[in-house]
Design an enzyme around this catalytic site. Structure first.
Site, PDB file in Angstrom:
ATOM      1  N   ASP A   1       0.869  -1.173   0.000  1.00 18.94           N
ATOM      2  CA  ASP A   1       0.000   0.000   0.000  1.00 18.94           C
ATOM      3  C   ASP A   1       0.907   1.225   0.000  1.00 18.94           C
ATOM      4  O   ASP A   1       1.838   1.315   0.804  1.00 18.94           O
ATOM      5  CB  ASP A   1      -0.836  -0.019   1.296  1.00 18.94           C
TER       6      ASP A   1
ATOM      7  N   ASP B   1      -2.970   4.678  -2.614  1.00 23.22           N
ATOM      8  CA  ASP B   1      -3.955   5.311  -1.742  1.00 23.22           C
ATOM      9  C   ASP B   1      -4.449   6.640  -2.335  1.00 23.22           C
ATOM     10  O   ASP B   1      -3.626   7.456  -2.764  1.00 23.22           O
ATOM     11  CB  ASP B   1      -3.239   5.582  -0.402  1.00 23.22           C
TER      12      ASP B   1
ATOM     13  N   GLU C   1      -6.781   3.344  -5.560  1.00 18.95           N
ATOM     14  CA  GLU C   1      -7.971   3.741  -4.811  1.00 18.95           C
ATOM     15  C   GLU C   1      -8.383   5.145  -5.248  1.00 18.95           C
ATOM     16  O   GLU C   1      -7.575   6.073  -5.216  1.00 18.95           O
ATOM     17  CB  GLU C   1      -7.684   3.744  -3.309  1.00 18.95           C
TER      18      GLU C   1
ATOM     19  N   HIS D   1     -10.829  -1.897   5.000  1.00 20.30           N
ATOM     20  CA  HIS D   1     -10.587  -1.305   6.316  1.00 20.30           C
ATOM     21  C   HIS D   1     -11.262   0.054   6.497  1.00 20.30           C
ATOM     22  O   HIS D   1     -11.173   0.625   7.576  1.00 20.30           O
ATOM     23  CB  HIS D   1      -9.076  -1.167   6.520  1.00 20.30           C
ATOM     24  N   ASP D   2     -11.895   0.569   5.442  1.00 22.93           N
ATOM     25  CA  ASP D   2     -12.526   1.893   5.533  1.00 22.93           C
ATOM     26  C   ASP D   2     -14.042   1.844   5.652  1.00 22.93           C
ATOM     27  O   ASP D   2     -14.693   2.892   5.687  1.00 22.93           O
ATOM     28  CB  ASP D   2     -12.164   2.721   4.293  1.00 22.93           C
TER      29      ASP D   2
HETATM   30  C1  GLC Z   1      -7.448   5.910   2.098  1.00 20.03           C
HETATM   31  C2  GLC Z   1      -7.195   4.803   3.096  1.00 20.03           C
HETATM   32  C3  GLC Z   1      -7.707   5.243   4.439  1.00 20.03           C
HETATM   33  C4  GLC Z   1      -6.939   6.465   4.854  1.00 20.03           C
HETATM   34  C5  GLC Z   1      -7.004   7.570   3.796  1.00 20.03           C
HETATM   35  C6  GLC Z   1      -5.941   8.603   4.024  1.00 20.03           C
HETATM   36  O1  GLC Z   1      -8.782   6.133   1.875  1.00 20.03           O
HETATM   37  O2  GLC Z   1      -7.767   3.616   2.643  1.00 20.03           O
HETATM   38  O3  GLC Z   1      -7.626   4.249   5.408  1.00 20.03           O
HETATM   39  O4  GLC Z   1      -7.454   6.965   6.059  1.00 20.03           O
HETATM   40  O5  GLC Z   1      -6.789   7.071   2.496  1.00 20.03           O
HETATM   41  O6  GLC Z   1      -4.682   8.105   3.723  1.00 20.03           O
END
Ligand code: GLC
Length: 585
Positions: free
Chosen positions: A108, A208, A262, A355-356
């Protein structure tokens, strides 16, 4: 279907299209040293477990050195491993162990922001430093903030720094300042660091919030809205394709890797520009269009549609359903749009939870009586759509959301800030908003993996950093592996089925019954081969009839979540959350 009966390949095989990905949130996965926090040696112990499950690719959430304001998504040093997680030697062992098991490892990577403790940021407080322009530093005018943007985690997106006497931008927490990608030196440093990791032999990256790296010139005010103000100037910004293609050409193109990006706020047409034939070269996008469906129009923490007073929530007959009240038409429309939109021009990343988000079975299924059936149904959906399936840790045993008893139990920066704002806005105490937290907090997905019915679910010998779900006495890996009808076993079967069946991987998607209120049915076709998928997404009985224009030639049930389903798909009764997959030609 065995290899002999696979249709002739007239498609581009790619290992990352055929792979099954498993996402590890290391803090909550497995603790080897009793400090209550999951770590890399703990993951190494479980690599054979992942191999048994049939996983091909492990996606490791951040393990880099970090002060953990956002559990590692605030990186202090891209070249070091966080103490709590182990050492770089441990990490090398992990990579080797994963490779020894014929699996791959993707890291990641957080490139939109760093920690405020990263050397670049610390140095950038000095206006004469070479890092002076590495972040978004701005003056406020007449005592006002530089603009009206808010942080995704709540509050303003600007923080004043006494040393530099300016504000800096943080789209996430104040300890996560945004990098200024307009500065070519930032890009050069980032690309060099990516090469450094790739040279170590990793197999790719999950990037990310990578579509947030280009902010609109001038950073104009955002439109007023109940959620995140300023998003329209941050998401898919003006130079984003330039930066991502540059990253691809300068870095990714040199390696045989998987890149998963993402991208909040990314629609299917945008996605083609990132991962389509003439796009920026990324492999697939983690978008939010389906994952956001159970939320309200203003986002996860918006309560405008909760049409009862907060303090009456406890009195509702079924507050769980009240919060996860989603419409199959909406889900079907989104998934169909992405399936058809990217066919031959891009690729889908099929995930339901990570995880979000709160736990998948608690959001889209039934965490009570029909937990097992509905978790299997959701897995069937993920494994039979075109795209690469992503399993989030614990999903393979149907882990559920948790009852949060007090504010002190919360750990997540977003949950803490948003819950505080919620209580303030509604002049409420924690008891009044407990249900909101139960259905919205990311902490739900971060409770430790339930390995056994032992104390702390076998996750740690110490004091766990976050609450363990008390239902581990019932729901745990050990029990699931012993039970031949478990969700775990069903995942195993799905992995095998997909592995032996090119139609499920590469076949085209055709929707059947566009607006059935409960049944989501579709066909996957590749050459002469066809697979029919029928999913009854709610707890009511339904009837399915094969459309008259379809012939079921020598049909065979490939998999189903009730054990007495017949081989003939022409017409049948569907029980609550029943899923069936047929080979029909
Ligand atoms: C992404 C991650 C999340 C994090 C955010 C800021 O959405 O998946 O867990 O808090 O980015 O890095």
């Amino acid at each position: 279907m065995d290899a002999d009966t696979q249709p002739e390949a007239d498609f581009d095989r790619e290992w990352w299209k055929e792979a099954v990905v498993y996402q590890i949130y290391p803090r909550s996965f497995n603790d080897s040293d009793g400090d209550g926090v999951g770590d890399i040696p703990g993951i190494i112990e479980k690599v054979p477990y992942l191999d048994d499950l049939g996983v091909d690719v492990v996606w490791l959430c951040p393990v880099y050195d970090s002060p953990n304001a956002d559990n590692g998504y605030d990186i202090r040093d891209y070249h070091a491993i966080m103490d709590e997680m182990g050492t770089m030697d441990d990490w090398e062992d992990l990579l080797e162990t994963v490779h020894d098991h014929d699996m791959r490892l993707i890291m990641d990577m957080v490139l939109n922001h760093t920690s405020d403790e990263h050397e670049w940021f610390v140095e950038s407080k000095d206006r004469d430093s070479e890092y002076s322009d590495y972040y978004y530093w701005r003056d406020g005018e007449d005592g006002e903030l530089p603009n009206n943007w808010t942080s995704i985690f709540g509050g303003d997106a600007w923080k004043y720094d006494e040393e530099r006497e300016q504000y800096y931008l943080h789209i996430f927490d104040e300890k996560q300042p945004d990098l200024n990608w307009r500065n070519g030196d930032v890009r050069e440093d980032v690309f060099e660091m990516l090469h450094w990791w790739l040279q170590k032999g990793i197999d790719g990256f999950r990037l990310d919030v990578i579509n947030l790296i280009s902010k609109r010139e001038g950073l104009p005010d955002g439109e007023d809205n109940p959620g995140w103000v300023g998003w329209e100037h941050v998401i898919n910004g003006p130079r984003v394709h330039e930066y991502i293609s540059e990253m691809h050409d300068e870095v990714f193109a040199d390696y045989d890797i998987m890149t998963v990006a993402e991208m909040p706020g990314c629609g299917v047409e945008d996605a083609k520009q990132y991962c389509g034939e003439d796009g920026d070269g990324l492999n697939m996008i983690v978008h939010f269009e389906h994952a956001d469906i159970p939320y309200k129009p203003g986002g996860k923490w918006d309560l405008q549609d909760v049409d009862v007073d907060l303090d009456e929530l406890d009195d509702l007959d079924d507050p769980d359903t009240h919060f996860n009240n989603w419409d199959l038409n909406e889900l079907r429309d989104v998934l169909t749009r992405w399936q058809i939109g990217l066919e031959g021009d891009g690729w889908n990343a099929n995930y339901l939870g990570n995880h979000d988000h709160p736990r998948t079975v608690s959001r889209f299924g039934d965490s009570g009586f029909f937990r097992v059936a509905s978790a299997k149904l959701l897995a069937t959906l993920q494994f039979t759509l075109q795209g690469t399936p992503f399993i989030y840790q614990g999903e393979e045993i149907g882990m559920t959301n948790v009852e949060w008893e007090s504010f002190d139990e919360l750990r997540d920066v977003e949950a803490i800030q948003q819950t505080e704002e919620l209580m303030e806005r509604h002049d409420a105490d924690f008891e009044d908003v407990r249900h909101v937290v139960k259905h919205r907090s990311r902490d739900n997905a971060r409770t430790p993996v339930q390995w056994s019915d032992e104390e702390n679910a076998g996750f740690t010998d110490g004091e766990p950093w976050i609450k363990v779900n008390p239902n581990h006495e019932r729901i745990n890996v050990e029990a699931a592996r012993e039970d031949e009808d478990s969700i775990w076993q069903y995942y195993r079967e799905l992995v095998d089925l997909r592995e032996d069946n090119d139609t499920l991987v590469y076949g085209d998607f055709h929707l059947l019954y566009e607006d059935h209120p409960s049944v989501f049915a579709y066909l996957r076709t590749l050459g002469d081969s066809g697979v029919l998928v029928v999913l009854n997404c709610f707890a009511r009985n339904e009837t399915f009839t094969l459309p008259p224009n379809l012939d079921a030639d020598d049909p065979e049930l490939l998999i189903g979540n009730y054990d007495d389903a017949g081989d003939d798909p022409t017409e049948f009764e569907l029980r609550p959350y029943e899923a069936r997959v047929y080979r029909i030609s």
